[in-house]
Design an enzyme around this catalytic site. Structure first.
Site, PDB file in Angstrom:
ATOM      1  N   GLY A  32       0.927  -1.379   0.035  1.00  0.00           N
ATOM      2  CA  GLY A  32      -0.063  -0.103  -0.041  1.00  0.00           C
ATOM      3  C   GLY A  32       0.933   1.307   0.065  1.00  0.00           C
ATOM      4  N   LEU A  33       0.195   2.523  -0.162  1.00  0.00           N
ATOM      5  CA  LEU A  33       1.023   3.454  -0.103  1.00  0.00           C
ATOM      6  C   LEU A  33       1.607   3.868   1.135  1.00  0.00           C
ATOM      7  CD1 LEU A  33      -1.577   5.736  -2.033  1.00  0.00           C
ATOM      8  CD2 LEU A  33       0.480   5.047  -3.072  1.00  0.00           C
ATOM      9  N   SER A 106       6.143  -1.587  -2.009  1.00  0.00           N
ATOM     10  CA  SER A 106       6.287  -2.722  -3.099  1.00  0.00           C
ATOM     11  C   SER A 106       5.183  -2.361  -4.256  1.00  0.00           C
ATOM     12  CB  SER A 106       6.095  -3.997  -2.741  1.00  0.00           C
ATOM     13  OG  SER A 106       4.994  -4.471  -1.906  1.00  0.00           O
TER      14      SER A 106
END
Length: 198
Positions: A32-33, A106
């Site tokens: 996630g961000l 990622s």
């Protein structure tokens, strides 16, 4: 690879370790961000697993860059190598019979799929920590979004570098709508229902 390197079989197998631990071993890959809550949720879940008697360990993106991956930058090639190394380390945890929780942005689906391919089917659980870039930027606990907007940080995911949300994750936890504790409970329910833990 050198022809002088030969694989040495371990005296204790993965299944034996799982039996001793009384639970499956697998990777929970939190993606996630930045500021979406990956590390917070992963650590909350690790605590919940520990209290249930499960052997687990958290690999955190920032922490890993203090040691194992301190030689890597944030360009696309370095990000890919960062994830490749973590994938190999995570595989070792699975072989050791433990649950490994990885909290890494990622950003590329291809890289996450490479890690998935390192382990057997069912041993990689992609956890998408869903949170809008607007909310992540509002939180901005490390001040990184502000720096990225001011062009002090280059290749910042969600601002000046892409983030590819998972296409078909095993589970989505929406950290914009739910608390860390609620996301943790959702993950425990998922793992229990799929017989990963008891």
């Amino acid at each position: 690879m050198s022809s002088n390197i030969v694989w040495h079989e371990a005296s204790i197998g993965k299944e034996e370790r799982r039996e001793k631990n009384n639970h499956q071993s697998f990777i929970l890959w939190f993606t996630g961000l930045s500021a979406s809550g990956k590390s917070s949720i992963a650590n909350s879940l690790a605590r919940a697993l520990f209290e249930r008697g499960n052997q687990s360990f958290v690999l955190d993106g920032d922490n890993i860059r203090h040691g194992l991956n301190k030689d890597l930058g944030f360009d696309e090639d370095s990000r890919k190598e960062n994830i490749r190394r973590i994938g190999e380390v995570s595989k070792l945890f699975v072989e050791s019979g433990q649950i490994v929780l990885t909290a890494f942005i990622s950003p590329y689906q291809e890289d996450r799929d490479v890690v998935r391919s390192l382990v057997a089917e069912g041993e990689f659980i992609e956890v998408y920590v869903k949170c809008s870039v607007e909310e992540c930027e509002r939180r901005d606990p490390k001040g990184l979004y502000k720096k990225a907007r001011n062009e002090e940080i280059k290749n910042f995911t969600g601002i000046s570098a892409p983030y590819e949300a998972p296409v078909n994750p095993e589970i989505v936890v929406d950290s914009e709508q739910f608390t860390i504790e609620e996301c943790t409970e959702q993950l425990i329910e998922f793992l229990t229902s799929k017989n990963y833990i008891k």
